[in-house]
Write a protein that holds these residues in place. Sequence first.
Motif, PDB file in Angstrom:
ATOM      1  N   ALA A  28      -9.567  -0.453   7.820  1.00 38.56           N
ATOM      2  CA  ALA A  28     -10.519  -1.427   8.354  1.00 38.56           C
ATOM      3  C   ALA A  28     -10.596  -2.646   7.448  1.00 38.56           C
ATOM      4  O   ALA A  28     -10.713  -3.790   7.922  1.00 38.56           O
ATOM      5  N   ASP A  29     -10.526  -2.435   6.139  1.00 37.83           N
ATOM      6  CA  ASP A  29     -10.541  -3.554   5.190  1.00 37.83           C
ATOM      7  C   ASP A  29      -9.325  -4.452   5.351  1.00 37.83           C
ATOM      8  O   ASP A  29      -9.332  -5.605   4.915  1.00 37.83           O
ATOM      9  N   CYS A  30      -8.269  -3.923   5.984  1.00 43.20           N
ATOM     10  CA  CYS A  30      -7.029  -4.681   6.184  1.00 43.20           C
ATOM     11  C   CYS A  30      -6.933  -5.281   7.580  1.00 43.20           C
ATOM     12  O   CYS A  30      -5.909  -5.874   7.933  1.00 43.20           O
ATOM     13  N   GLY A  31      -7.972  -5.111   8.377  1.00 37.38           N
ATOM     14  CA  GLY A  31      -7.988  -5.718   9.704  1.00 37.38           C
ATOM     15  C   GLY A  31      -7.352  -4.894  10.795  1.00 37.38           C
ATOM     16  O   GLY A  31      -7.175  -5.383  11.919  1.00 37.38           O
ATOM     17  N   PHE A  32      -7.027  -3.624  10.527  1.00 38.11           N
ATOM     18  CA  PHE A  32      -6.386  -2.798  11.549  1.00 38.11           C
ATOM     19  C   PHE A  32      -7.451  -2.104  12.395  1.00 38.11           C
ATOM     20  O   PHE A  32      -8.259  -1.317  11.891  1.00 38.11           O
ATOM     21  N   LYS A  33      -7.411  -2.384  13.698  1.00 32.42           N
ATOM     22  CA  LYS A  33      -8.349  -1.787  14.638  1.00 32.42           C
ATOM     23  C   LYS A  33      -7.733  -0.658  15.447  1.00 32.42           C
ATOM     24  O   LYS A  33      -8.445   0.175  16.013  1.00 32.42           O
ATOM     25  N   HIS A  34      -6.417  -0.644  15.540  1.00 30.82           N
ATOM     26  CA  HIS A  34      -5.702   0.346  16.348  1.00 30.82           C
ATOM     27  C   HIS A  34      -4.885   1.236  15.409  1.00 30.82           C
ATOM     28  O   HIS A  34      -4.093   0.731  14.608  1.00 30.82           O
ATOM     29  N   ILE A  35      -5.070   2.533  15.541  1.00 26.89           N
ATOM     30  CA  ILE A  35      -4.625   3.456  14.503  1.00 26.89           C
ATOM     31  C   ILE A  35      -3.697   4.539  15.053  1.00 26.89           C
ATOM     32  O   ILE A  35      -3.921   5.088  16.133  1.00 26.89           O
ATOM     33  N   LEU A  68     -16.391   2.052  12.568  1.00 28.34           N
ATOM     34  CA  LEU A  68     -15.571   0.968  12.018  1.00 28.34           C
ATOM     35  C   LEU A  68     -14.962   0.080  13.097  1.00 28.34           C
ATOM     36  O   LEU A  68     -14.257  -0.878  12.787  1.00 28.34           O
ATOM     37  N   GLY A  69     -15.216   0.394  14.358  1.00 33.50           N
ATOM     38  CA  GLY A  69     -14.662  -0.397  15.455  1.00 33.50           C
ATOM     39  C   GLY A  69     -13.177  -0.160  15.677  1.00 33.50           C
ATOM     40  O   GLY A  69     -12.462  -1.058  16.135  1.00 33.50           O
ATOM     41  N   GLN A  70     -12.708   1.045  15.384  1.00 29.66           N
ATOM     42  CA  GLN A  70     -11.296   1.383  15.532  1.00 29.66           C
ATOM     43  C   GLN A  70     -11.088   2.352  16.689  1.00 29.66           C
ATOM     44  O   GLN A  70     -12.004   3.083  17.069  1.00 29.66           O
ATOM     45  N   ASP A  71      -9.876   2.345  17.225  1.00 29.59           N
ATOM     46  CA  ASP A  71      -9.495   3.365  18.188  1.00 29.59           C
ATOM     47  C   ASP A  71      -8.134   3.925  17.806  1.00 29.59           C
ATOM     48  O   ASP A  71      -7.403   3.339  17.018  1.00 29.59           O
ATOM     49  N   PHE A  72      -7.816   5.085  18.346  1.00 25.63           N
ATOM     50  CA  PHE A  72      -6.541   5.739  18.064  1.00 25.63           C
ATOM     51  C   PHE A  72      -5.617   5.541  19.254  1.00 25.63           C
ATOM     52  O   PHE A  72      -5.975   5.847  20.387  1.00 25.63           O
ATOM     53  N   VAL A  73      -4.404   5.043  18.979  1.00 27.42           N
ATOM     54  CA  VAL A  73      -3.479   4.714  20.059  1.00 27.42           C
ATOM     55  C   VAL A  73      -2.286   5.663  20.141  1.00 27.42           C
ATOM     56  O   VAL A  73      -1.622   5.742  21.168  1.00 27.42           O
TER      57      VAL A  73
END
Length: 308
Positions: A28-35, A68-73
Amino acid sequence: MKIATTTADFESYVEKRTQVCEMLAMLADCGFKHIDLNMYKSVFPGSPMCGDEWEKWVDDIGNTAARLGQDFVQAHSSDTYYAEGPDKDYQTSMIKRELEICAKLGIPGMVVHGVNTKDGKRDDFMKVNTALYLDLLQTAEKTGVAVYTENTTHRNSQTYYLYTGEDMNEMCDRVGNHPLFGVCWDVGHAHADNLNQYDEIMTMGANLKAVHVHDNLGTDVHLQMYSGNCAYDPLVKGLVDVGYKGTFTLEAYSLPSPKGFLGRKGLEKDGVVYDTLTSLPISLKIRSELLMHDIARYMLETYDCYED
């Protein structure tokens, strides 16, 4: 096309690979939202993924990603070393559990490597892996999570036999072109074999469901893009022309290289170990990841296919 990266990017900055929540915070600190959830080395004694409390472990991961506002793809399974022997059934049962984990996290598909066979013959390899994938597809049907096979390079294995787009299509045919089966095209592996990315992508067509993007100079070292000599116009143009619907998933975790991946060593002198420079501090690793994200975005924006 959305940009994703693997939790393995930060595996050398945590004690165990199963500390996914900590790695998500770093991403998240690196700007990655899709994991891409990497479970490659998650089967070990005491692993929270393998024990009775595995669902709580998954819930913690899902809650952390949501916060963290992320999703898993997509995801990567634990490894498939065993074509036979006492570990085969247990290893396969863990991969089936990983498909359940994907379902709980809303992950549409998971990469599962094939297994090398004892005699090293191509036909035996294809038969054994057809059986493996057909077995896993029974769980895929229950969970709704797709299974993706992956190509390798001759430099990694002379007896894996999934190298080209035609090889990948053959495996899809062997499992009856099952709607929950597809291909993850590893760009770095194909580059190490000096394949034309555009031609191979067009050959796979609708079978192509996922990619692993990284760079090298002819060996499989998973460098950041533009750290080797991989050609990216054939890759991105091919993805656009074939109508690729998946994510642009990076698997370039070795720049800066973690000390274990490429074998960097410290110094032992007069009974004292000097190993401060075997890996970079987290602050510099994050700067490197930020650059990698920006490079990937530039690549996709150049071909007008970037999606946030």
